[in-house]
Motif scaffolding. Structure first.
Motif, PDB file in Angstrom:
ATOM      1  N   PRO A  61       0.813  -1.223   0.000  1.00  0.00           N
ATOM      2  CA  PRO A  61       0.000   0.000   0.000  1.00  0.00           C
ATOM      3  C   PRO A  61       0.843   1.269   0.000  1.00  0.00           C
ATOM      4  N   MET A  63       0.070   3.965   1.475  1.00  0.00           N
ATOM      5  CA  MET A  63       0.076   4.487   2.843  1.00  0.00           C
ATOM      6  C   MET A  63       1.239   3.910   3.638  1.00  0.00           C
ATOM      7  N   VAL A  66       4.497   5.557   2.574  1.00  0.00           N
ATOM      8  CA  VAL A  66       4.656   6.888   3.157  1.00  0.00           C
ATOM      9  C   VAL A  66       5.171   6.781   4.585  1.00  0.00           C
ATOM     10  N   ILE A  67       4.588   5.870   5.355  1.00  0.00           N
ATOM     11  CA  ILE A  67       4.998   5.685   6.749  1.00  0.00           C
ATOM     12  C   ILE A  67       6.455   5.226   6.831  1.00  0.00           C
ATOM     13  N   VAL A  88       6.495  12.496   1.945  1.00  0.00           N
ATOM     14  CA  VAL A  88       5.326  12.200   1.109  1.00  0.00           C
ATOM     15  C   VAL A  88       5.708  12.219  -0.364  1.00  0.00           C
ATOM     16  N   ASP A 156      -5.242  10.160  -4.364  1.00  0.00           N
ATOM     17  CA  ASP A 156      -4.280   9.561  -3.432  1.00  0.00           C
ATOM     18  C   ASP A 156      -3.535  10.603  -2.602  1.00  0.00           C
ATOM     19  N   LEU A 159      -3.749  10.761   1.169  1.00  0.00           N
ATOM     20  CA  LEU A 159      -3.004   9.882   2.070  1.00  0.00           C
ATOM     21  C   LEU A 159      -1.885  10.626   2.798  1.00  0.00           C
ATOM     22  N   ARG A 161      -2.142  12.948   4.733  1.00  0.00           N
ATOM     23  CA  ARG A 161      -2.555  13.306   6.090  1.00  0.00           C
ATOM     24  C   ARG A 161      -2.131  12.257   7.113  1.00  0.00           C
ATOM     25  N   ILE A 162      -1.735  11.058   6.664  1.00  0.00           N
ATOM     26  CA  ILE A 162      -1.359   9.990   7.587  1.00  0.00           C
ATOM     27  C   ILE A 162      -0.139  10.388   8.406  1.00  0.00           C
TER      28      ILE A 162
END
Length: 215
Positions: A61, A63, A66-67, A88, A156, A159, A161-162
């Motif tokens: 994913p 997300m 990004v993490i 990001v 997308d 995302l 904001r995560i």
């Protein structure tokens, strides 16, 4: 909390959304082409390395990516984390470059080999064959799938904001906790609809301009 104040705040977030979109697109398009050429390389280690990279990126994913980009340096190497927006952008560029590379590869590999051979018979170099014979046909083939990916990129961006990058969705969500207002969240959808609508019109026109070149 009036409509104008909410609109101004959402426009600030939309500016970040547009920045993520534009930087990702400008960097991922050429990087995707480079990865595509690596995936088609006759040098087997490079080809398999590139295809493995694409498989991993497409199979996980965005997300999560990004993490990992944001928290990874600190957890793995005890280094300071990247700025949030930079993390990001890196994650988005890598992710979309992998997707674009497969679109490029599919478009190039679907061109009949006879056209390459015809160019060689005419005494053209490989570079001349690609830019004068193949390129327009590839563009014609990849516009529909590429347009779908680019429109998906618009959505997308939320995302981000995560990791607390204040794009438009995060700006709208703040009104839920600070003012118990949910309508700004729905209002933010109008910005996406307008942006995606304009892109759809643009790509439809591009496809019509290329209708004369049938493949």
């Amino acid at each position: 909390m009036n409509w104008l104040t909410v609109t101004q705040r959402l426009l600030e977030g939309f500016g970040v959304t547009c920045e993520i979109f534009l930087v990702t697109l400008l960097c991922a398009l050429p990087l995707g082409l480079l990865i595509a050429f690596c995936s088609m390389s006759r040098f087997a280690p490079l080809r398999w390395l590139s295809r493995t990279f694409v498989w991993v990126i497409r199979g996980t994913p965005l997300m999560l990516q990004v993490i990992i980009v944001f928290y990874g340096p600190g957890l793995l190497f005890d280094a300071s984390s990247l700025p949030r927006l930079t993390a990001v952008l890196i994650a988005f560029i890598i992710n979309y470059a992998a997707y674009f590379s497969e679109i490029y590869r599919g478009g190039i590999e679907n061109i009949p080999k006879g056209q390459y051979e015809a160019g060689q018979v005419l005494g053209m170099t490989r570079t001349q064959i690609f830019f004068k014979v193949i390129l327009l046909q590839v563009v014609k083939r990849i516009i529909p799938p590429m347009s779908n990916e680019i429109i998906t990129l618009v959505k997308d961006t939320s995302l981000a904001r995560i990791i607390a990058v204040k794009e438009i969705i995060m700006m709208a969500q703040e009104y839920i906790t600070s003012a118990a207002l949910i309508w700004p969240l729905f209002y933010s959808g109008a910005f996406y609809l307008l942006f995606c609508g304009l892109l759809t019109i643009l790509f439809n026109r591009i496809e019509k301009r290329l209708d004369y070149f049938r493949v």
